[in-house]
Scaffold this active site. Sequence first.
Site, PDB file in Angstrom:
ATOM      1  NE  ARG A  87       8.321  -1.088  11.672  1.00  0.00           N
ATOM      2  CZ  ARG A  87       7.082  -0.770  11.331  1.00  0.00           C
ATOM      3  NH1 ARG A  87       6.577   0.376  11.718  1.00  0.00           N
ATOM      4  NH2 ARG A  87       6.346  -1.590  10.612  1.00  0.00           N
ATOM      5  NE  ARG A 101       7.992  -3.583   5.601  1.00  0.00           N
ATOM      6  CZ  ARG A 101       6.774  -3.167   5.921  1.00  0.00           C
ATOM      7  NH1 ARG A 101       6.508  -2.799   7.167  1.00  0.00           N
ATOM      8  NH2 ARG A 101       5.830  -3.123   5.027  1.00  0.00           N
ATOM      9  CE  LYS A 142      -2.448  -0.630   3.588  1.00  0.00           C
ATOM     10  NZ  LYS A 142      -3.282  -0.234   4.728  1.00  0.00           N
ATOM     11  NE  ARG A 202       2.043  -5.063  11.964  1.00  0.00           N
ATOM     12  CZ  ARG A 202       2.878  -4.480  11.109  1.00  0.00           C
ATOM     13  NH1 ARG A 202       4.099  -4.951  10.936  1.00  0.00           N
ATOM     14  NH2 ARG A 202       2.493  -3.432  10.414  1.00  0.00           N
ATOM     15  NE  ARG A 240      -6.781   0.871  11.805  1.00  0.00           N
ATOM     16  CZ  ARG A 240      -5.759   0.223  11.250  1.00  0.00           C
ATOM     17  NH1 ARG A 240      -5.877  -1.067  10.987  1.00  0.00           N
ATOM     18  NH2 ARG A 240      -4.637   0.840  10.949  1.00  0.00           N
TER      19      ARG A 240
END
Length: 254
Positions: free
Chosen positions: A186, A153, A39, A197, A114
């Site tokens: 992270r 990442r 996105k 998630r 959401r």
Amino acid sequence: SKATVSVLNCHHHTPTLITMGLDDLAIRFILVGAPGCGKGTQSPAVVENFGVCHIATGDALRAAVSKGTDAGKRAKEAMNSGKLVSDDIVTTIVADAMDAPECKKGFVLDGFPRTVNQARILDEMLEKKGHAIDKVVSLTVPDTELIARLSGRWIHKASGRSYHTIFNPPKVAGVDDVTGEKLEQRKDDAPATAQSRLVTFHSETKPVLAHYEAKGKVSAVDGNRSIVTVANDIGRVLGATKAFKAFESVFASM
């Protein structure tokens, strides 16, 4: 008047824009996709293509609190007292953001709504303005691929530069190319957290997609392909069929 149509040709950090004219379009749509689906890569292309504004819930909330708007003050009160910001407040903040001058040609909503309740409130607020959500683009990528993308990442915290062990590795593993300083991952991007998630995303998003599917507004786009191919498909879904088709021969030769 004409809006610029651009398609991104992205190699690591250096996107190239190829442009052509397109008659002005006003389009209001939602971009739905799990963490790691792309996105963040596709949103700027859409903004460039259609001249719309990009509204992310977190950014809009911070701006409202900073400006001290009525909804921003109510949100700050809720956060200061350790409560969740209510759907009514969040939706009002997003609706206020839509009134900004840069949103006159429409908007792309990123990460909102959401919940089905937020979607219903949003629909009602737009209806009062004489508008509606035109399209919901669902970027689909298999969870196994998303976990690989997310857990690969690594970032250089000071500069914000990001790397990926598979798609965009640093010259020296674990080290920033520019400063030579250590890279960090992270907590959100650790494999176990990434899985959690995704579970949350799917449980939240399925009812919202069902809400808009009932209105015939959802189009799924396979996000597990090249950036340019995905950009072309999003463009077609949003009505830029002729403009995006004109680029196919260019991309075929790349």
